[in-house]
Design a protein around this motif. Structure first.
Motif, PDB file in Angstrom:
ATOM      1  N   LEU A 241       5.921   2.762   3.542  1.00 34.99           N
ATOM      2  CA  LEU A 241       5.837   3.170   4.946  1.00 34.99           C
ATOM      3  C   LEU A 241       5.574   4.677   4.890  1.00 34.99           C
ATOM      4  N   LYS A 242       4.298   5.050   4.930  1.00 34.71           N
ATOM      5  CA  LYS A 242       3.907   6.439   4.750  1.00 34.71           C
ATOM      6  C   LYS A 242       4.436   7.336   5.860  1.00 34.71           C
ATOM      7  N   LYS A 243       4.290   6.869   7.117  1.00 37.74           N
ATOM      8  CA  LYS A 243       4.715   7.693   8.258  1.00 37.74           C
ATOM      9  C   LYS A 243       5.049   6.793   9.438  1.00 37.74           C
ATOM     10  N   ALA A 244       6.125   7.154  10.127  1.00 39.42           N
ATOM     11  CA  ALA A 244       6.521   6.475  11.370  1.00 39.42           C
ATOM     12  C   ALA A 244       6.507   7.522  12.475  1.00 39.42           C
ATOM     13  N   SER A 245       5.790   7.235  13.552  1.00 42.44           N
ATOM     14  CA  SER A 245       5.676   8.227  14.626  1.00 42.44           C
ATOM     15  C   SER A 245       5.679   7.574  15.991  1.00 42.44           C
ATOM     16  N   LEU A 246       6.173   8.314  16.953  1.00 43.67           N
ATOM     17  CA  LEU A 246       6.182   7.883  18.340  1.00 43.67           C
ATOM     18  C   LEU A 246       4.812   8.145  18.932  1.00 43.67           C
ATOM     19  N   LEU A 247       4.278   7.155  19.634  1.00 43.32           N
ATOM     20  CA  LEU A 247       2.982   7.324  20.306  1.00 43.32           C
ATOM     21  C   LEU A 247       3.197   7.741  21.748  1.00 43.32           C
TER      22      LEU A 247
ATOM     23  N   ASP B  29      14.266  11.989  12.617  1.00 40.64           N
ATOM     24  CA  ASP B  29      14.609  12.837  11.465  1.00 40.64           C
ATOM     25  C   ASP B  29      13.623  12.683  10.303  1.00 40.64           C
ATOM     26  N   GLY B  30      12.627  11.804  10.475  1.00 39.60           N
ATOM     27  CA  GLY B  30      11.574  11.650   9.471  1.00 39.60           C
ATOM     28  C   GLY B  30      11.979  10.857   8.244  1.00 39.60           C
ATOM     29  N   SER B  31      13.150  10.245   8.282  1.00 43.12           N
ATOM     30  CA  SER B  31      13.624   9.596   7.055  1.00 43.12           C
ATOM     31  C   SER B  31      13.016   8.223   6.785  1.00 43.12           C
ATOM     32  N   TYR B  32      12.249   7.667   7.730  1.00 42.80           N
ATOM     33  CA  TYR B  32      11.499   6.446   7.419  1.00 42.80           C
ATOM     34  C   TYR B  32      10.221   6.778   6.644  1.00 42.80           C
ATOM     35  N   ASP B  33       9.743   8.024   6.790  1.00 43.56           N
ATOM     36  CA  ASP B  33       8.505   8.430   6.111  1.00 43.56           C
ATOM     37  C   ASP B  33       8.683   8.372   4.595  1.00 43.56           C
ATOM     38  N   GLY B  34       7.797   7.643   3.931  1.00 43.74           N
ATOM     39  CA  GLY B  34       7.849   7.517   2.488  1.00 43.74           C
ATOM     40  C   GLY B  34       8.802   6.439   1.983  1.00 43.74           C
ATOM     41  N   SER B  35       9.430   5.696   2.898  1.00 45.90           N
ATOM     42  CA  SER B  35      10.342   4.634   2.470  1.00 45.90           C
ATOM     43  C   SER B  35       9.563   3.383   2.061  1.00 45.90           C
ATOM     44  N   LEU B  36      10.267   2.432   1.470  1.00 42.53           N
ATOM     45  CA  LEU B  36       9.642   1.221   0.945  1.00 42.53           C
ATOM     46  C   LEU B  36       9.896  -0.001   1.820  1.00 42.53           C
ATOM     47  N   PHE B  37       8.964  -0.934   1.760  1.00 38.70           N
ATOM     48  CA  PHE B  37       9.230  -2.308   2.172  1.00 38.70           C
ATOM     49  C   PHE B  37       9.657  -2.984   0.877  1.00 38.70           C
ATOM     50  N   HIS B  38      10.913  -3.361   0.806  1.00 38.04           N
ATOM     51  CA  HIS B  38      11.490  -3.803  -0.464  1.00 38.04           C
ATOM     52  C   HIS B  38      11.754  -5.311  -0.549  1.00 38.04           C
ATOM     53  N   ARG B  39      11.498  -6.033   0.520  1.00 33.89           N
ATOM     54  CA  ARG B  39      11.762  -7.478   0.519  1.00 33.89           C
ATOM     55  C   ARG B  39      10.655  -8.184   1.287  1.00 33.89           C
ATOM     56  N   VAL B  40      10.018  -9.132   0.648  1.00 33.51           N
ATOM     57  CA  VAL B  40       8.951  -9.908   1.278  1.00 33.51           C
ATOM     58  C   VAL B  40       9.178 -11.381   0.969  1.00 33.51           C
ATOM     59  N   ILE B  41       9.347 -12.165   2.020  1.00 36.46           N
ATOM     60  CA  ILE B  41       9.489 -13.614   1.864  1.00 36.46           C
ATOM     61  C   ILE B  41       8.448 -14.266   2.769  1.00 36.46           C
ATOM     62  N   PRO B  42       7.361 -14.798   2.192  1.00 39.00           N
ATOM     63  CA  PRO B  42       6.299 -15.414   2.997  1.00 39.00           C
ATOM     64  C   PRO B  42       6.867 -16.477   3.946  1.00 39.00           C
ATOM     65  N   GLY B  43       6.357 -16.462   5.182  1.00 40.99           N
ATOM     66  CA  GLY B  43       6.812 -17.420   6.175  1.00 40.99           C
ATOM     67  C   GLY B  43       8.180 -17.105   6.753  1.00 40.99           C
ATOM     68  N   PHE B  44       8.746 -15.959   6.365  1.00 42.03           N
ATOM     69  CA  PHE B  44      10.079 -15.581   6.851  1.00 42.03           C
ATOM     70  C   PHE B  44      10.098 -14.129   7.330  1.00 42.03           C
ATOM     71  N   VAL B  45      10.234 -13.158   6.408  1.00 40.08           N
ATOM     72  CA  VAL B  45      10.361 -11.756   6.819  1.00 40.08           C
ATOM     73  C   VAL B  45       9.709 -10.788   5.836  1.00 40.08           C
ATOM     74  N   VAL B  46       9.432  -9.578   6.363  1.00 39.48           N
ATOM     75  CA  VAL B  46       9.084  -8.399   5.573  1.00 39.48           C
ATOM     76  C   VAL B  46      10.115  -7.343   5.970  1.00 39.48           C
ATOM     77  N   GLN B  47      10.873  -6.833   4.991  1.00 38.45           N
ATOM     78  CA  GLN B  47      11.992  -5.933   5.281  1.00 38.45           C
ATOM     79  C   GLN B  47      11.788  -4.580   4.630  1.00 38.45           C
ATOM     80  N   GLY B  48      12.220  -3.526   5.324  1.00 38.30           N
ATOM     81  CA  GLY B  48      12.092  -2.188   4.770  1.00 38.30           C
ATOM     82  C   GLY B  48      12.973  -1.174   5.459  1.00 38.30           C
ATOM     83  N   GLY B  49      12.694   0.101   5.126  1.00 41.46           N
ATOM     84  CA  GLY B  49      13.370   1.219   5.769  1.00 41.46           C
ATOM     85  C   GLY B  49      14.612   1.725   5.089  1.00 41.46           C
ATOM     86  N   GLY B  50      15.054   1.094   4.004  1.00 44.88           N
ATOM     87  CA  GLY B  50      16.335   1.475   3.422  1.00 44.88           C
ATOM     88  C   GLY B  50      16.299   2.160   2.078  1.00 44.88           C
ATOM     89  N   TYR B  51      15.119   2.163   1.422  1.00 43.88           N
ATOM     90  CA  TYR B  51      15.033   2.716   0.069  1.00 43.88           C
ATOM     91  C   TYR B  51      13.850   3.674  -0.049  1.00 43.88           C
TER      92      TYR B  51
END
Length: 182
Positions: free
Chosen positions: A174-180, A52-74
Motif C-alpha cells: 500500500l504505497k500511499k493512502a490519501s483523502l480525496l 498520520d501517514g502510517s498506512y503508507d508503505g504498509s503491506l497487504f499480508h493476507r490473501v484468501i481467494p474468494g474471501f478477503v485481502v487484508q492489510g495495514g498492520g505490517y
C-alpha cells in the motif's frame, strides 16, 4: 487543504458526507467511499491512521481467494506497526460484509480492532453480527475492484516470520493512502 479536511473529519466525521479515500498499491489503485453514519468511530479511527501517514508503505499480508485481502498492520520487513487504542465494535446494525466492502480486522476480543483492515472478495455473511459480534464494515470500494480481484490471484504460502498461512509470496504494498476532495 487536505490536512484541514482530515482534521475536520477526525473531529466530526458525521458532518461530512461519505469521504472518499484513494489507496495506491503496487498493483493499481482502489478508491473507497467511507460510511461515517454507519460506523462513526471506525471511520474516525481509520482516518487517524490515514492522517498520520502510517498506512503508507504498509503491506497487504493476507490473501484468501474468494474471501478477503487484508492489510495495514505490517511494514515491508513484516514488523508490526504501532497502534492507537482499539475501537468499539460497530457491527451490530451496521453494514454487511459484502463483496467490495472494507471492514476492520480484529482478534477474538470483540472490541480489539486497531489498524488492520480487510476487503471482502465475496459476500461473507458469516462475518456479520448475526447471533454474536461481527466485524465492522466502514466503507465500500467504488473504483478498483479489479485490483482486488488481481490481488486475490497472487501466490501465497506460509510465512515463518508471521507464523501464518495465506501470506503473499510477492510483496503487495500500500504505497500511499490519501483523502480525496469531494
Amino acid at each position: 487543504m487536505k490536512k484541514l479536511m482530515l482534521l475536520a473529519l477526525l473531529v466530526c466525521p458525521l458532518a461530512f458526507a461519505a469521504p472518499k479515500v484513494k489507496l495506491e498499491t503496487n498493483h493499481g489503485n482502489i478508491v473507497l467511499e467511507l460510511a461515517p453514519k454507519a460506523a462513526p468511530q471506525t471511520v474516525k479511527n481509520f482516518l487517524r491512521y490515514l492522517a498520520d501517514g502510517s498506512y503508507d508503505g504498509s503491506l497487504f499480508h493476507r490473501v484468501i481467494p474468494g474471501f478477503v485481502v487484508q492489510g495495514g498492520g505490517y511494514n515491508q520487513q513484516f514488523q508490526q506497526l504501532p497502534t492507537y487504542d482499539p475501537v468499539v465494535n460497530e457491527s451490530k446494525g451496521g453494514l454487511p460484509n459484502v463483496r467490495g466492502s472494507i471492514a476492520m480486522a480484529r482478534t477474538q476480543a470483540v472490541d480489539s480492532a486497531t489498524r488492520q483492515f480487510y476487503f471482502n472478495l465475496a459476500d461473507n455473511n458469516n462475518l456479520n453480527a448475526n447471533a454474536g459480534a461481527g466485524y465492522t464494515v466502514f466503507g465500500q470500494v467504488v473504483q478498483g475492484m479489479e485490483v482486488l480481484d488481481k490481488l486475490a490471484q497472487v501466490q501465497t504460502g506460509y510465512s515463518p516470520i508471521l507464523r501464518a498461512n495465506d501470506v503473499p509470496t510477492s510483496t503487495i504494498i500500500l504505497k500511499k493512502a490519501s483523502l480525496l476532495a469531494n
